[in-house]
Scaffold this active site. Structure first.
Site, PDB file in Angstrom:
ATOM      1  CG  ASP A 180      -1.818   1.162   1.333  1.00 38.66           C
ATOM      2  OD1 ASP A 180      -2.737   1.246   0.493  1.00 38.66           O
ATOM      3  OD2 ASP A 180      -1.626   2.010   2.228  1.00 38.66           O
ATOM      4  CD  GLU A 237      -2.451   2.552  -3.257  1.00 33.74           C
ATOM      5  OE1 GLU A 237      -3.621   2.909  -3.414  1.00 33.74           O
ATOM      6  OE2 GLU A 237      -1.878   2.579  -2.141  1.00 33.74           O
TER       7      GLU A 237
END
Length: 542
Positions: A180, A237
């Site tokens: 993330d 990401e």
């Protein structure tokens, strides 16, 4: 799926639906965070990296799910949040206890300036990116919520601790990570103020912490010390990474990751949420990513995720031809080179949900936006109209398994209200319907597995100037080729054969019935019609 009636989906609930995933053809399951968390940001505020949140189950439940996936030949990828923790994580609790704490430098602390934050950066979730801690009189940096303090990746102890976390899960048997906010790990040295020509005092700060030089050094080290020691998947990401920079991140034998989630096609919508899909822009963005990594790296393909409202509410048509727009958009992205990702409910053609009141919103960004708009004097009906289109809660409503109460998701009160369309849009009804969106996704998965050009074939764009059609060919080294032709508009569109020859017997897949000879010389595509053909290049003899 909720297994115990508390209204929250859990690991044993997912375990009970593996037959469905296997039937669909899924071979990799990606779990959003299931760690212990106060859930300020739906689990992306982690308070313990090496355990399971009690609402989701136990480590024994996790191990059982993992073992059952592996027994079926499937893999499990977990979301690992390494840019920040929860403010309730023991590391942060110790860090804020005193300025002399051994973990003080595990986070980013600074003195304020005349009662104001250390700089003028705005949080991604709105408001100042700094919060003052009364106990020590300093401010800590949080690029997201105030309950998500950023870790200090310049500190080698932090990097080592996070590598240990990854290795702990790899030793447990997980098959990889979705990392993330990976491009935010490095902040601009000195944490300087940013230009503020409007004098707002708090300005968007992406340029100071997104893909800053040095961040790749962090990711290379993390890869080398954790997942590269295993046969593990690494998906990053990667907001702020351009197609020109992609090889540095995922280039074969060069980049630290296997795939990245690029944001360019996302921003073409978020900048203009009321505008219809502009097909030439989408074609340009996705096409350049295909070209940039062709033969050199690998793409992650997606049109939905936990951050975005539903795709047919953005780019499709939720009216009568819903199945058409859902399947046309699916065909467009699914057969490009890369690994296609399906976000839960996307395979049903789910649309945005219905919000009747601002109190319903759960998403932290939406709640902050409500406060911001109210402070600006906007009325609640104006705010509701915006969030009905943009809120992340649109994609987070529980999965509708059937037309039973609460969609068969839970026997209790769901944590977020189900989309009111669930009696008609659910798994059970679509599994019985060969013309459903779900049945079409199953065909797409099967076709992709059966046809070698759809795995390794190079991407060749065709019909380049059409403003309604997105079309391309996947051409293998042996000359075999497959054309993907999608009308992504609510209007008819035409495509004339030129360089490639196609004919009806070579039609592999379509989302509408196609009559023989309807494609002899050219295609007249109906609104949101998609077709996939086996094709060959035109020669002089043709």
């Amino acid at each position: 799926m909720d297994s115990n009636g508390d209204g929250i989906g859990d690991l044993r609930g997912i375990l009970s639906k593996l037959d469905y995933l296997e039937w669909l053809g899924v071979d990799l399951l990606w779990l959003c965070p299931v760690f212990p968390s106060p859930n300020v940001d739906n689990g992306y505020d982690v308070s313990n990296y090496c355990d399971i949140g009690p609402e989701f189950g136990t480590l024994a439940d996790f191990d059982l799910l993992l073992a059952e996936l592996h027994r079926r030949g499937m893999r499990l990828m977990i979301d690992l949040v390494i840019n920040h923790t929860s403010d309730r994580h023991p590391w942060f609790i110790e860090s804020r206890s005193t300025r002399s704490s051994p973990r003080r430098n595990w986070y980013i602390w600074r003195d304020g300036r005349d009662g104001a934050p250390p700089n003028n950066w705005e949080s991604i979730f709105l408001g100042p990116a700094w919060t003052r801690d009364d106990a020590t009189g300093q401010y800590y940096l949080h690029l997201f919520s105030a309950h998500q303090p950023d870790l200090n990746w310049d500190n080698p102890e932090v990097r080592a601790a996070l590598c240990s976390v990854a290795c702990w899960w790899l030793a447990r048997g997980v098959d990889g990570f979705r990392l993330d906010a990976i491009t935010h790990l490095k902040k601009q040295p000195g944490l300087p103020d940013l230009p503020d020509p409007d004098g707002t005092g708090c300005v968007p700060s992406y340029e100071a912490h997104m893909n800053i030089p040095g961040v790749l050094d962090f990711v290379h080290e993390f890869a080398r010390e954790s997942f590269r020691r295993h046969d593990a998947i690494a998906l990053g990401e990667a907001n702020g990474v351009s197609s020109a920079q992609a090889l540095e991140w995922v280039g074969t034998g060069r980049g630290p990751l296997d795939m990245i989630l690029q944001f360019e096609h996302w921003t073409m919508w978020s900048s203009h949420p009321h505008d219809p899909l502009h097909v030439p822009t989408l074609r340009r963005i996705l096409g350049k990513w295909q070209q940039a990594l062709q033969g050199k790296g690998w793409n992650a393909l997606y049109i939905e995720n936990t951050e975005l409202p539903r795709v047919i509410s953005r780019w499709g048509d939720v009216g009568t031809p819903r199945n058409q727009s859902a399947t046309a958009l699916a065909t467009m992205y699914f057969l490009m080179q890369g690994t296609p990702l399906i976000y839960q409910g996307q395979e049903l053609g789910m649309a945005n949900t219905t919000f009747h009141d601002l109190s319903v919103f759960n998403d932290v960004f939406s709640r902050n936006r409500i406060e911001q708009m109210r402070a600006a004097g906007q009325m609640d009906d104006e705010i509701l109209a915006e969030l009905a289109l943009t809120s992340r809660d649109n994609a987070r409503t529980p999965m509708p398994w059937s037309d039973a109460p609460q969609g068969g998701f839970t026997t209790g009160e769901p944590w977020l209200p189900l989309n009111p369309e669930y009696p008609a849009v659910n798994v059970a009804s679509q599994q019985q319907d060969p013309g459903s969106v779900l049945a079409y996704y199953r065909k797409l998965i099967r076709l992709r597995r059966q046809e070698a050009p759809l795995i390794d074939g190079r991407y060749v764009e065709i019909c380049k100037r059409n403003r309604r059609i997105y079309a391309y060919v996947r051409e293998a080294a042996d000359g075999s080729a497959i054309a993907v032709i999608c009308n992504l508009s609510p209007h008819p569109a035409s495509y004339r054969h030129r360089e490639w020859i196609l004919c009806h017997p070579d039609l592999l897949l379509s989302n509408l019935s196609v009559a023989p000879h309807d494609d002899t010389h050219s295609l007249r595509l109906r609104p949101f019609e998609a077709r996939v053909y086996r094709v060959r290049r035109r020669t002089a003899s043709d």
